[in-house]
Structure formats: structure tokens, C-alpha cells
Design an enzyme around this catalytic site. Structure first.
Site, PDB file in Angstrom:
ATOM      1  N   GLU A 157      34.308  28.570  38.881  1.00 44.41           N
ATOM      2  CA  GLU A 157      35.277  29.565  38.446  1.00 44.41           C
ATOM      3  C   GLU A 157      36.579  28.845  38.141  1.00 44.41           C
ATOM      4  O   GLU A 157      37.115  28.143  38.989  1.00 44.41           O
ATOM      5  CB  GLU A 157      35.506  30.591  39.554  1.00 44.41           C
ATOM      6  CG  GLU A 157      36.595  31.587  39.261  1.00 44.41           C
ATOM      7  CD  GLU A 157      36.935  32.416  40.477  1.00 44.41           C
ATOM      8  OE1 GLU A 157      38.100  32.319  40.928  1.00 44.41           O
ATOM      9  OE2 GLU A 157      36.055  33.130  40.983  1.00 44.41           O
TER      10      GLU A 157
ATOM     11  N   ASP B 222      46.074  37.630  43.256  1.00 40.77           N
ATOM     12  CA  ASP B 222      45.828  36.336  43.876  1.00 40.77           C
ATOM     13  C   ASP B 222      46.711  36.132  45.096  1.00 40.77           C
ATOM     14  O   ASP B 222      47.809  36.659  45.179  1.00 40.77           O
ATOM     15  CB  ASP B 222      46.090  35.212  42.869  1.00 40.77           C
ATOM     16  CG  ASP B 222      45.137  35.266  41.696  1.00 40.77           C
ATOM     17  OD1 ASP B 222      43.937  35.447  41.939  1.00 40.77           O
ATOM     18  OD2 ASP B 222      45.595  35.141  40.551  1.00 40.77           O
TER      19      ASP B 222
ATOM     20  N   TYR C 251      31.521  40.456  41.796  1.00 37.45           N
ATOM     21  CA  TYR C 251      32.353  39.705  42.715  1.00 37.45           C
ATOM     22  C   TYR C 251      32.806  40.652  43.813  1.00 37.45           C
ATOM     23  O   TYR C 251      33.557  41.577  43.566  1.00 37.45           O
ATOM     24  CB  TYR C 251      33.550  39.189  41.922  1.00 37.45           C
ATOM     25  CG  TYR C 251      34.329  38.057  42.530  1.00 37.45           C
ATOM     26  CD1 TYR C 251      34.993  38.190  43.739  1.00 37.45           C
ATOM     27  CD2 TYR C 251      34.458  36.855  41.839  1.00 37.45           C
ATOM     28  CE1 TYR C 251      35.741  37.153  44.260  1.00 37.45           C
ATOM     29  CE2 TYR C 251      35.210  35.816  42.358  1.00 37.45           C
ATOM     30  CZ  TYR C 251      35.842  35.977  43.564  1.00 37.45           C
ATOM     31  OH  TYR C 251      36.587  34.958  44.073  1.00 37.45           O
TER      32      TYR C 251
END
Length: 145
Positions: free
Chosen positions: A13, A24, A139
Site C-alpha cells: 500500500e 491518518d 479494508y
């Protein structure tokens, strides 16, 4: 990338640096800041994938980032550039399944999987909706918040 594969990585990734990486944590935020300070762009990330794919076409590469870059480039142009580089999947963390159709269709037309996030708070109904359009894998974000 080669070192990761040599040490057992099954998929890679690569993050596309963005000025406001809201999804994030602090480590990736700092990495994005450093990359942007060094003028790393989406085009640079695609070039990195292209160079890697010239000698390793077996390890899947997924780009993770935000829709702004893709939207600016244009969905078709991005999908073509990603396919030419050897990208296997794309996750745009700020693209909900309800609005992803133009990007999804462009990626799918070029053989690229559209990756989605689900979380512990994702409803069963939404999981089913995501599962209908997701490709490659889903995910799972294992933590709340």
C-alpha cells in the site's frame, strides 16, 4: 518496496501525500508533510509504482489517498495512468460508496479494484452495499475513532 516483498509482504500500500490527511494518524500525517515539503506528487507515486512494476508484476500495489488528487486529474485520466503504472487497487478514504460510481467505473474499466473501508461502527446494511461494489478486498479499520 522490494525489501518489503523480500520480507514477506503479500500486497503493498502506497500513500499519496495530501495536505489534510484526516483519516491518518500522526505518523502518516508527518510522513505526508515531509513528502509534500519535498514536492512529492501523485505523479511521483505513480512513477514509483511504474518502476517497481517493471521488475515485479506479481505483488499487488494499492494506492491509498484522498479524492482531491484523483478528481483534479480526472477519473478517466487517473484510471489510465494508474493502470499504465501497474496499480492494482485504489482506496480513496474520503469517497463514500454512495458517491463513488464515476471513479469506480473508471477504475473497473482499467482492471483496477476499488477498495473500501469498513469499521466496527459500520452497519450491516452499509457493509452489504460496500460488498456489492468493492473489489480486491475490504479494508477493516479495527479501532473506533
Amino acid at each position: 518496496m522490494y525489501s518489503l516483498v523480500a520480507n514477506g509482504a503479500d500486497v503493498l500500500e502506497l500513500g499519496v501525500p495530501f495536505s489534510d490527511p484526516m483519516a491518518d494518524g500522526p505518523t502518516i500525517q508527518r510522513a505526508a508533510e515531509r513528502a509534500l515539503a519535498n514536492h512529492v506528487s501523485l505523479h511521483d507515486v505513480l512513477e514509483t509504482v511504474r518502476l517497481f512494476s517493471q521488475t515485479n508484476d506479481k505483488t499487488p500495489v494499492v494506492l491509498m489517498g484522498y479524492l482531491n488528487h484523483v478528481h483534479k486529474m480526472g477519473y478517466q485520466a487517473f484510471a489510465q495512468a494508474a493502470a499504465d503504472a501497474g496499480v492494482d487497487g485504489v482506496l480513496t478514504v474520503d469517497s463514500p460508496v454512495e458517491t463513488i460510481t464515476p471513479l469506480h467505473d473508471s477504475l473497473k474499466a482499467h482492471g483496477i479494484d476499488c477498495i473500501f473501508l469498513i469499521a466496527p461502527t459500520t452497519t450491516e446494511e452499509r457493509i452489504q452495499t460496500i460488498a456489492k461494489v468493492a473489489g480486491g478486498f475490504v479494508y477493516y479499520v479495527s479501532l473506533k475513532g
